[in-house]
Design an enzyme around this catalytic site. Sequence first.
Site, PDB file in Angstrom:
ATOM      1  N   SER A   1      27.166 -36.998 -10.039  1.00 26.46           N
ATOM      2  CA  SER A   1      26.801 -38.206 -10.776  1.00 26.46           C
ATOM      3  C   SER A   1      25.607 -37.888 -11.645  1.00 26.46           C
ATOM      4  CB  SER A   1      26.453 -39.358  -9.819  1.00 26.46           C
ATOM      5  OG  SER A   1      25.313 -39.036  -9.048  1.00 26.46           O
ATOM      6  N   GLY A   2      25.499 -38.561 -12.783  1.00 25.56           N
ATOM      7  CA  GLY A   2      24.334 -38.384 -13.641  1.00 25.56           C
ATOM      8  C   GLY A   2      24.021 -36.922 -13.886  1.00 25.56           C
ATOM      9  N   ASP A   3      22.800 -36.511 -13.540  1.00 24.14           N
ATOM     10  CA  ASP A   3      22.390 -35.116 -13.732  1.00 24.14           C
ATOM     11  C   ASP A   3      22.341 -34.378 -12.398  1.00 24.14           C
ATOM     12  OD1 ASP A   3      20.253 -36.783 -13.010  1.00 24.14           O
ATOM     13  OD2 ASP A   3      18.756 -35.372 -13.744  1.00 24.14           O
ATOM     14  N   GLU A   4      23.189 -34.800 -11.470  1.00 28.74           N
ATOM     15  CA  GLU A   4      23.271 -34.161 -10.156  1.00 28.74           C
ATOM     16  C   GLU A   4      24.564 -33.361 -10.051  1.00 28.74           C
ATOM     17  OE1 GLU A   4      21.888 -35.834  -6.034  1.00 28.74           O
ATOM     18  OE2 GLU A   4      23.977 -36.416  -6.358  1.00 28.74           O
TER      19      GLU A   4
END
Length: 227
Positions: A114-117
């Site tokens: 998710s996102g920058d993970e």
Amino acid sequence: MIAIPVAVTLGTAAGYLATRRTVERLRAELADAAWQLTHDPLTGLLNRIGLRTAHNAVAAGPPCPLIVILLDLDRFKEVNDAHGHDAGDDLLMEVADRLGHLADAADGTAARLSGDEFAAILPLRHHRLDDVADQITTAIAAPVTIQAGNGPVTVTVTASVGMTITASTDRLEDGPLHRADTAMYQAKHHGGDRHLLYTPGMVMPEQGHRRGPRPRDLRRDRSGSVE
């Protein structure tokens, strides 16, 4: 008398071709739906469902130790705020390419959660943990040229990396991802741009030191289970 069998034969052939095209179209649509279910549409990496599927495939084989890695980009929000979300997407795609190549080279699998993970699962084999982590942090820290509103801009981000070692037969959701997540947030809490291996007794930093709860944290809190 000859025209009737010929017409029947042509009609049968046309019906067969139409049926084959329909079957091929349905197969293509099914394959596309399966890809979308298991992949992140922005980066092309596996998503959380795809990572579970890949892990299940490994778990079905001979037991072996695995390295489970979770990483979160440092200062990614600054790129979004300064250059816009499209530029942020460019950065995420470049990071995904770099991580994907490293995972492929190690016979592993990479995913965007998710996102920058991001996450990766690698067979332990002869890989040294420090070497693997150093390769990841070095690759991500290399400058990236993105398209901003006023033209190309070169930016640099780093990553906080958490790792744990687990048996391939352990359920991914029953601990390995959470342990790697804990180590990753400890790395971020200590300044980022570093990697940490989970050790027994390691806990999440105080909530105030984190960027705020993520949707999956909220789901975990409501359900009482760890993803």
